[in-house]
Design an enzyme around this catalytic site. Structure first.
Site, mmCIF file in Angstrom:
data_model
loop_
_atom_site.group_PDB
_atom_site.id
_atom_site.type_symbol
_atom_site.label_atom_id
_atom_site.label_comp_id
_atom_site.label_asym_id
_atom_site.label_seq_id
_atom_site.Cartn_x
_atom_site.Cartn_y
_atom_site.Cartn_z
ATOM 1 N N GLU A 16 0.857 -1.197 0.000
ATOM 2 C CA GLU A 16 0.000 0.000 0.000
ATOM 3 C C GLU A 16 0.890 1.243 0.000
ATOM 4 O O GLU A 16 2.109 1.152 0.112
ATOM 5 C CB GLU A 16 -0.888 0.020 1.250
ATOM 6 C CG GLU A 16 -2.224 -0.694 1.079
ATOM 7 C CD GLU A 16 -3.326 0.237 0.588
ATOM 8 O OE1 GLU A 16 -2.990 1.316 0.038
ATOM 9 O OE2 GLU A 16 -4.502 -0.121 0.737
ATOM 10 N N ARG A 99 -6.822 -0.146 13.171
ATOM 11 C CA ARG A 99 -5.441 0.257 12.879
ATOM 12 C C ARG A 99 -5.451 1.406 11.882
ATOM 13 O O ARG A 99 -6.416 1.640 11.172
ATOM 14 C CB ARG A 99 -4.653 -0.918 12.302
ATOM 15 C CG ARG A 99 -5.171 -1.441 10.973
ATOM 16 C CD ARG A 99 -4.144 -2.326 10.283
ATOM 17 N NE ARG A 99 -4.686 -2.985 9.101
ATOM 18 C CZ ARG A 99 -4.861 -2.404 7.927
ATOM 19 N NH1 ARG A 99 -4.568 -1.134 7.769
ATOM 20 N NH2 ARG A 99 -5.347 -3.087 6.893
ATOM 21 N N ASN A 101 -4.573 3.199 8.406
ATOM 22 C CA ASN A 101 -4.632 2.676 7.051
ATOM 23 C C ASN A 101 -4.073 3.724 6.081
ATOM 24 O O ASN A 101 -2.955 4.178 6.269
ATOM 25 C CB ASN A 101 -6.081 2.295 6.709
ATOM 26 C CG ASN A 101 -6.191 1.367 5.520
ATOM 27 O OD1 ASN A 101 -5.510 0.348 5.469
ATOM 28 N ND2 ASN A 101 -7.039 1.700 4.570
ATOM 29 N N ASP A 196 -10.384 1.927 -3.499
ATOM 30 C CA ASP A 196 -9.319 1.845 -2.496
ATOM 31 C C ASP A 196 -8.437 3.090 -2.631
ATOM 32 O O ASP A 196 -8.933 4.201 -2.744
ATOM 33 C CB ASP A 196 -8.548 0.542 -2.686
ATOM 34 C CG ASP A 196 -7.848 0.067 -1.420
ATOM 35 O OD1 ASP A 196 -7.239 0.885 -0.718
ATOM 36 O OD2 ASP A 196 -7.896 -1.145 -1.133
#
Length: 290
Positions: A16, A99, A101, A196
């Site tokens: 990512e 968490r 991101n 995304d």
């Protein structure tokens, strides 16, 4: 348009946050679940891995060198080797359930990091901003899984996506870069894939990695679909622009939660792809500390 090509012989777990360093001619990215930041030098083909003690949701390069890193429990400043130097703030969510991101920097060199609400029972995630003086602030809530952060070339709009909810938002910014009321940019139906990570080009168009959608999509500033780039893997995770002319699109993908049968059929899941494009991307600057 050319077809996407593999950057080099690499497949990660959950790559990512691809980040281009113009001065180094290098691509950085995180492998969230492995707690790593990677660096690949395009000239020498040298690949380096910097390891952290927990998941690395997102990061940005610092103007002073090193990284600002949003991990599961906190946001830290680190040196170029991953040595943690200063804790900016704790994760304001319950870190066992949410968490950090997606994230990155705005046109003023401030750092943003959103969270992902793992239980999925309500929109329990949020978006934080770290100002240049290291002051943290929660600026948005009512999010299931924050992604898709990008800023328009004129600095007037912030774009984000809520991946599990299948929506892209845009938020107006005032002259100081402070956010107003967010509004719907585009909503996706079942079977289309979900938005995304993303990046903006110099024409103000939004490039979104369509997770579970086998493609990257480019949308106009009004949210109209302009083009789609098919990929040989199901789940791209994020895109960024780079290269000498900012006309190379880098695409990260994942193999998280994939069965062995799918990985055997689509072995490039988790690879990083490159694609030459005709329009330059907006440069993503470093985090600036004052």
């Amino acid at each position: 348009m050319a077809e996407p090509q593999v950057l080099f012989d690499y497949t990660g777990h959950l790559p990512e946050c691809p980040t281009w360093s113009e001065s180094e001619n290098a691509l950085y990215w995180a492998d969230i679940l492995e707690g790593e930041i990677h660096r690949y030098d395009l000239a020498s083909c040298e690949h380096k891995i910097i390891t952290f003690h927990e998941e690395v949701g997102c990061f940005a390069l610092r103007e002073k060198g090193g990284f600002i890193v949003a991990m599961r429990n906190a946001i830290w400043l680190s040196d170029q080797y991953g040595l943690l130097q200063h804790k900016i703030c704790d994760n304001p969510s319950n870190p066992q359930l949410a968490r950090f991101n997606d994230g990155g920097t705005d046109t003023r060199g401030r750092f943003y990091a959103g969270t992902f609400w793992s239980p999925g029972d309500y929109n329990g995630a949020l978006l934080m901003r770290v100002d240049n003086d290291l002051t943290p602030k929660v600026i948005q809530c009512d999010i299931h899984g924050h992604n898709g952060l990008a800023f328009s070339p004129d600095g007037r709009w912030m774009f984000t996506s809520d991946t599990p909810n299948g929506v892209i938002y845009r938020t107006p910014l005032d002259e100081a870069g402070e956010p107003g009321r967010r509004e719907l940019f585009r909503r996706f139906q079942e079977g289309e894939g979900i938005p995304d990570g993303a990046a903006l080009d110099s024409e103000g168009c939004y490039w979104s990695a369509m997770f579970d959608g086998w493609r990257v999509a480019r949308f106009s500033p009004q949210g109209e679909l302009l083009e789609e780039i098919p990929l040989p893997v199901r789940c791209p995770t994020m895109v960024c622009f780079g290269g000498a002319d900012m006309k190379t699109l880098f695409i990260t993908t994942t193999r998280e939660n994939m069965e062995s049968e799918e990985l055997a059929q689509y072995p490039l899941s988790g690879a990083i792809f490159t694609l030459p494009v005709s329009v330059a991307g907006v440069k993503k600057g470093p985090f600036i500390e004052r």
